[in-house]
Structures are given as structure tokens and as C-alpha cells.
Design a protein around this motif. Structure first.
Motif: not given
Lengths: 85, 85
Positions: A25-26, A29, A34-38, B3, B48, B50
Motif C-alpha cells: 500500500d505504502t 501510494k 494508487e491512493e487506496q489499494a487496500a 473502482k 483495489s 481505480t
């Protein structure tokens, strides 16, 4: 004896910390991909099991998954594919 | 922006040594559970992405898989699931 091929996915249970996923994730970002890949991580296994029949092989596979491939306290497993070869 | 959720499986290319798989094989053989399980290991990711549309999100996912989730020299990846959320 019949032979079966199985694909197993082992993932962390809900609520269990996933530092490897957080690390990805980090990176995503920070690089602006991707901002919020979770991201959630897990393990994948392909293996062969033998058995008298499908029921027998599946029960053996269950033992293998619970006792060798996963840690049932922290992880769950899913049989993604199971087919005779 | 739409998304999408994706499941990714990363496995070693043919011919690349898989010591973790060999270790599981040894355990299964030694405990008498399975003689020739031929275990192959891999990694599993859920994430995820987008994108403007599916094509855009898929191309972004390709970059993520090739540059972050896998090492293309040793590993291949497969998009197991890709769906809008």
C-alpha cells in the motif's frame, strides 16, 4: 487410487495485521500509482492428493490445509480448484 | 472514476527452484500423509484499483503486478478475478 490436483489460497483472518499488504500500500501510494489499494496478502499452493475417491481425497486435503499449509488461529484457507488428473 | 477489485496469483516460472514447496513435500512424505504431493508455492494478493474505465484500470493493474507484486525474471502473475465494486 485416483489423483487430484488442488489450488489452495491461504489468507489472514479479518482483524489480523497484514504488514506485507501495508508495505505494498505504502509503495503504491508513494509512487502515485494508487491512493487506496487496500492490499491484502496471502499464500497460494498447488498440490496433488491421492485418494480412493473424491470424498477421501478432499478429507485428506482438509487435513493438509489445516495442519501444514495454514495456521488456523490466524489464517483461513479456500480450495480454489479441485479436479481429477 | 470506477473502482475495481482484483485477485492476483503470483507463481514461480517453470524451472525456478521452489524450496518452500519442497519443504512442504518433505513434511507430507515424512508424516505419511502424501507420497508425491508436488507442492508449488506462490503468493496471493487482493487489491483495489481505480480507473476511468475497465481498460484503464486493467492497464494500471498490469503495471502494479509487474513492478510491485512480482519479479518478472522469476515469477509470472495471473489475474484471477477482476470485478467492479
Amino acid at each position: 487410487m485416483k489423483k487430484y490436483k488442488a489450488d489452495i489460497i491461504v489468507t489472514l483472518k479479518n482483524g489480523v495485521r497484514d504488514p506485507q499488504g501495508a508495505a505494498v500500500d505504502t509503495v503504491l501510494k508513494r509512487t502515485g500509482v494508487e491512493e487506496q489499494a487496500a492490499v491484502q496478502t496471502g499464500k497460494f499452493f498447488t498440490l496433488s492428493v491421492t485418494g480412493e475417491d473424491e470424498v477421501n481425497a478432499k478429507s485428506k486435503l482438509g487435513i493438509i490445509c489445516e495442519e501444514v499449509l495454514s495456521n488456523p488461529v490466524l489464517e483461513t484457507y479456500k480450495v480454489e480448484r479441485f479436479s481429477e488428473v
